[in-house]
Design a protein around this motif. Structure first.
Motif, PDB file in Angstrom:
ATOM      1  N   ALA A  66      42.935  34.639  31.657  1.00 29.61           N
ATOM      2  CA  ALA A  66      42.085  35.268  32.678  1.00 29.61           C
ATOM      3  C   ALA A  66      42.538  36.696  32.951  1.00 29.61           C
ATOM      4  O   ALA A  66      41.710  37.609  33.102  1.00 29.61           O
ATOM      5  CB  ALA A  66      42.123  34.435  33.958  1.00 29.61           C
ATOM      6  N   ILE A  67      43.857  36.899  33.001  1.00 36.05           N
ATOM      7  CA  ILE A  67      44.380  38.248  33.232  1.00 36.05           C
ATOM      8  C   ILE A  67      44.013  39.165  32.074  1.00 36.05           C
ATOM      9  O   ILE A  67      43.588  40.317  32.268  1.00 36.05           O
ATOM     10  CB  ILE A  67      45.908  38.183  33.416  1.00 36.05           C
ATOM     11  CG1 ILE A  67      46.255  37.551  34.767  1.00 36.05           C
ATOM     12  CG2 ILE A  67      46.529  39.569  33.303  1.00 36.05           C
ATOM     13  CD1 ILE A  67      47.729  37.259  34.959  1.00 36.05           C
ATOM     14  N   THR A  68      44.170  38.683  30.838  1.00 33.79           N
ATOM     15  CA  THR A  68      43.876  39.514  29.657  1.00 33.79           C
ATOM     16  C   THR A  68      42.398  39.876  29.587  1.00 33.79           C
ATOM     17  O   THR A  68      42.035  40.993  29.213  1.00 33.79           O
ATOM     18  CB  THR A  68      44.321  38.787  28.376  1.00 33.79           C
ATOM     19  OG1 THR A  68      45.680  38.356  28.514  1.00 33.79           O
ATOM     20  CG2 THR A  68      44.213  39.696  27.170  1.00 33.79           C
ATOM     21  N   GLU A  69      41.519  38.913  29.947  1.00 35.57           N
ATOM     22  CA  GLU A  69      40.083  39.210  29.938  1.00 35.57           C
ATOM     23  C   GLU A  69      39.758  40.351  30.905  1.00 35.57           C
ATOM     24  O   GLU A  69      38.946  41.227  30.598  1.00 35.57           O
ATOM     25  CB  GLU A  69      39.289  37.959  30.317  1.00 35.57           C
ATOM     26  CG  GLU A  69      39.268  36.900  29.227  1.00 35.57           C
ATOM     27  CD  GLU A  69      38.504  35.664  29.647  1.00 35.57           C
ATOM     28  OE1 GLU A  69      37.945  35.647  30.760  1.00 35.57           O
ATOM     29  OE2 GLU A  69      38.487  34.700  28.860  1.00 35.57           O
ATOM     30  N   ARG A  70      40.387  40.354  32.061  1.00 32.00           N
ATOM     31  CA  ARG A  70      40.141  41.431  33.027  1.00 32.00           C
ATOM     32  C   ARG A  70      40.803  42.723  32.574  1.00 32.00           C
ATOM     33  O   ARG A  70      40.264  43.813  32.769  1.00 32.00           O
ATOM     34  CB  ARG A  70      40.656  41.016  34.401  1.00 32.00           C
ATOM     35  CG  ARG A  70      39.923  39.813  34.977  1.00 32.00           C
ATOM     36  CD  ARG A  70      40.393  39.464  36.362  1.00 32.00           C
ATOM     37  NE  ARG A  70      39.965  40.438  37.347  1.00 32.00           N
ATOM     38  CZ  ARG A  70      40.214  40.320  38.647  1.00 32.00           C
ATOM     39  NH1 ARG A  70      40.885  39.271  39.092  1.00 32.00           N
ATOM     40  NH2 ARG A  70      39.798  41.233  39.490  1.00 32.00           N
ATOM     41  N   ASN A  73      38.621  44.055  30.062  1.00 33.78           N
ATOM     42  CA  ASN A  73      37.283  44.232  30.632  1.00 33.78           C
ATOM     43  C   ASN A  73      36.207  43.615  29.749  1.00 33.78           C
ATOM     44  O   ASN A  73      35.251  44.280  29.338  1.00 33.78           O
ATOM     45  CB  ASN A  73      36.989  45.716  30.850  1.00 33.78           C
ATOM     46  CG  ASN A  73      35.769  45.929  31.723  1.00 33.78           C
ATOM     47  OD1 ASN A  73      35.358  45.034  32.474  1.00 33.78           O
ATOM     48  ND2 ASN A  73      35.163  47.099  31.632  1.00 33.78           N
ATOM     49  N   LYS A  74      36.372  42.325  29.469  1.00 34.66           N
ATOM     50  CA  LYS A  74      35.384  41.612  28.652  1.00 34.66           C
ATOM     51  C   LYS A  74      34.192  41.187  29.509  1.00 34.66           C
ATOM     52  O   LYS A  74      34.354  40.846  30.690  1.00 34.66           O
ATOM     53  CB  LYS A  74      36.024  40.367  28.022  1.00 34.66           C
ATOM     54  CG  LYS A  74      36.985  40.683  26.905  1.00 34.66           C
ATOM     55  CD  LYS A  74      36.248  41.283  25.720  1.00 34.66           C
ATOM     56  CE  LYS A  74      37.153  41.505  24.543  1.00 34.66           C
ATOM     57  NZ  LYS A  74      36.435  42.128  23.401  1.00 34.66           N
ATOM     58  N   LEU A  76      31.138  38.695  30.879  1.00 37.04           N
ATOM     59  CA  LEU A  76      31.047  37.252  31.126  1.00 37.04           C
ATOM     60  C   LEU A  76      29.789  36.742  30.442  1.00 37.04           C
ATOM     61  O   LEU A  76      28.683  37.032  30.896  1.00 37.04           O
ATOM     62  CB  LEU A  76      31.022  36.981  32.633  1.00 37.04           C
ATOM     63  CG  LEU A  76      32.219  37.560  33.408  1.00 37.04           C
ATOM     64  CD1 LEU A  76      32.053  37.314  34.894  1.00 37.04           C
ATOM     65  CD2 LEU A  76      33.518  36.969  32.902  1.00 37.04           C
ATOM     66  N   ARG A  86      32.414  32.892  32.142  1.00 32.05           N
ATOM     67  CA  ARG A  86      33.650  33.322  31.497  1.00 32.05           C
ATOM     68  C   ARG A  86      33.290  34.047  30.213  1.00 32.05           C
ATOM     69  O   ARG A  86      32.128  34.036  29.790  1.00 32.05           O
ATOM     70  CB  ARG A  86      34.552  32.128  31.183  1.00 32.05           C
ATOM     71  CG  ARG A  86      34.009  31.220  30.073  1.00 32.05           C
ATOM     72  CD  ARG A  86      34.955  30.055  29.814  1.00 32.05           C
ATOM     73  NE  ARG A  86      34.658  29.386  28.557  1.00 32.05           N
ATOM     74  CZ  ARG A  86      33.756  28.449  28.395  1.00 32.05           C
ATOM     75  NH1 ARG A  86      33.030  28.074  29.425  1.00 32.05           N
ATOM     76  NH2 ARG A  86      33.553  27.889  27.213  1.00 32.05           N
ATOM     77  N   TYR A  87      34.315  34.663  29.597  1.00 34.06           N
ATOM     78  CA  TYR A  87      34.087  35.340  28.324  1.00 34.06           C
ATOM     79  C   TYR A  87      34.460  34.423  27.166  1.00 34.06           C
ATOM     80  O   TYR A  87      35.435  33.679  27.235  1.00 34.06           O
ATOM     81  CB  TYR A  87      34.920  36.619  28.221  1.00 34.06           C
ATOM     82  CG  TYR A  87      34.818  37.236  26.844  1.00 34.06           C
ATOM     83  CD1 TYR A  87      33.686  37.927  26.471  1.00 34.06           C
ATOM     84  CD2 TYR A  87      35.830  37.075  25.909  1.00 34.06           C
ATOM     85  CE1 TYR A  87      33.555  38.455  25.206  1.00 34.06           C
ATOM     86  CE2 TYR A  87      35.716  37.598  24.637  1.00 34.06           C
ATOM     87  CZ  TYR A  87      34.577  38.290  24.295  1.00 34.06           C
ATOM     88  OH  TYR A  87      34.448  38.805  23.035  1.00 34.06           O
ATOM     89  N   ASP A 274      50.502  38.857  40.567  1.00 29.90           N
ATOM     90  CA  ASP A 274      49.377  37.990  40.916  1.00 29.90           C
ATOM     91  C   ASP A 274      49.968  36.699  41.466  1.00 29.90           C
ATOM     92  O   ASP A 274      50.917  36.744  42.253  1.00 29.90           O
ATOM     93  CB  ASP A 274      48.517  37.754  39.668  1.00 29.90           C
ATOM     94  CG  ASP A 274      47.097  37.376  39.995  1.00 29.90           C
ATOM     95  OD1 ASP A 274      46.912  36.243  40.464  1.00 29.90           O
ATOM     96  OD2 ASP A 274      46.176  38.190  39.801  1.00 29.90           O
TER      97      ASP A 274
END
Length: 345
Positions: A66-70, A73-74, A76, A86-87, A274
């Motif tokens: 989840a952190i890496t997706e943000r 900036n992928k 959804l 989700r991505y 986080d």
């Protein structure tokens, strides 16, 4: 989908070991087997053999993903239940996901920084260009026709158009696409379950809270209109507990390995700022990583393992790092050290 004679490459295994120190009470729920009057509403997950609390690898990996997706900036592009999204890379190749009337661009899992690291599951609502479908023999979704999709290079979405000669907006290109059954991408990253260090387990056994090795956390929600109280009890792993952490990265592509490891290091740093587990916004789950150690084994190591002398593996050790800041500060040196051991260096 046709049979393939090609195996996924295996160049080596990179292992990172560390310790996770719990700085504020942490809750990763295990679900109670019994409903007891006056009992806990939210028990923690425990090892079935020892009854010690532990941190599941799935929870840590999910948080890192989840952190890496943000971080990257992928978009959804996939329903995730309970009206959330989700991505996901819908296939190994680039394409568009059709969701809620939108055509959302996704990056194929063979190059996507998130999916190649954490894995992805192919979808049935993805459109891929006809040349890729033909050259790779992808399985089409039945009863769908070829369509033309127009998109801008810097845009996140595309749109259906009548044909290749349709009027386009500024910056758009158009291509012919087919809806296919997307392919899965196994994860390169393994995150082990984290168990209590022996010293920490002995300390927690001596804690007298009425619970075995954990603490109660009482909370009371107040209805803002009626002022009615809603008391609840949570079980938490106490602050100061230390868990042994380990992740393994499978090197499949020497050119992508350093970038993947860099993203892992950044994700660990963000996780420290986080929270791990539930109720992080209410102060739970602050953690710190410390005592990093690294190990890289290439294929030659495994092939000669039966001939290794008993006095040592012959593997050159990496410099360790005491904390996440030291890891980030010295990442250039670490990456050069890893790069030197990869094939083609």
């Amino acid at each position: 989908m046709p049979a393939s004679l090609e195996q996924k490459p295996l160049l080596g295994k990179f292992t990172l070991k560390s310790q996770i120190e719990v700085k504020t009470g942490l809750h990763i729920g295990g679900g109670g087997e019994n409903l007891d009057i006056g009992g806990l509403d939210k028990p923690v997950i425990r090892d079935p053999l020892t009854q010690y609390p532990y941190l599941p690898g799935s929870s840590i990996k999910g948080k890192l993903r989840a952190i890496t997706e943000r971080l990257i900036n992928k978009p959804l592009n996939r329903h995730s239940g309970s009206n959330t999204y989700r991505y996901e890379s819908d296939d190994l190749a680039d394409g568009f996901t059709e969701v809620d009337g939108l055509l959302i661009r996704y990056e194929g899992a063979s190059t996507c920084l998130v999916s190649r690291l954490f894995g992805s599951t192919g979808g049935n609502n993805c459109w891929i260009d006809t040349d890729t479908v033909a050259s790779q023999g992808l399985e089409r979704v039945q009863n769908t026709q070829r369509r033309y999709i127009a998109w801008a290079n810097n845009g996140r979405t595309g749109r259906f158009v009548e044909n290749a000669n349709s009027q386009l907006n500024a910056g758009e290109t158009v291509g012919e696409y087919i809806k296919v059954k997307g392919r899965n991408c196994p994860a390169r990253l393994i995150v082990r379950d984290s168990h209590l260090s022996p010293q920490s387990a002995e300390q927690l056994k001596k804690v007298d809270t009425g619970l075995f090795m954990t603490e109660w956390k009482f909370e009371n929600g107040i209805d803002r209109v009626t002022a009615a109280a809603n008391p609840r009890q949570f079980e938490r792993v106490p602050a100061g507990s230390i868990f042994e952490f380990e992740l393994v990265y499978t090197v499949e592509n020497a050119q992508q390995a350093i970038k993947d490891l860099e993203n892992i290091a950044i994700a660990l740093a963000i996780l420290e700022d986080d929270a791990l587990g539930g109720h992080g916004s209410r102060g739970y789950g602050k953690v710190e990583f410390k005592k990093f150690n690294f190990l890289y084994r290439d294929l030659e190591y495994y092939r000669r393992i039966t001939n290794t002398p008993s006095n040592g593996s012959g593997i050159e050790e990496f410099p360790s790092a005491n904390n996440i800041q030291e890891l980030l500060d010295n990442f250039t040196g670490l990456s050069q050290n890893i790069q030197r051991r990869l094939p083609g260096s």
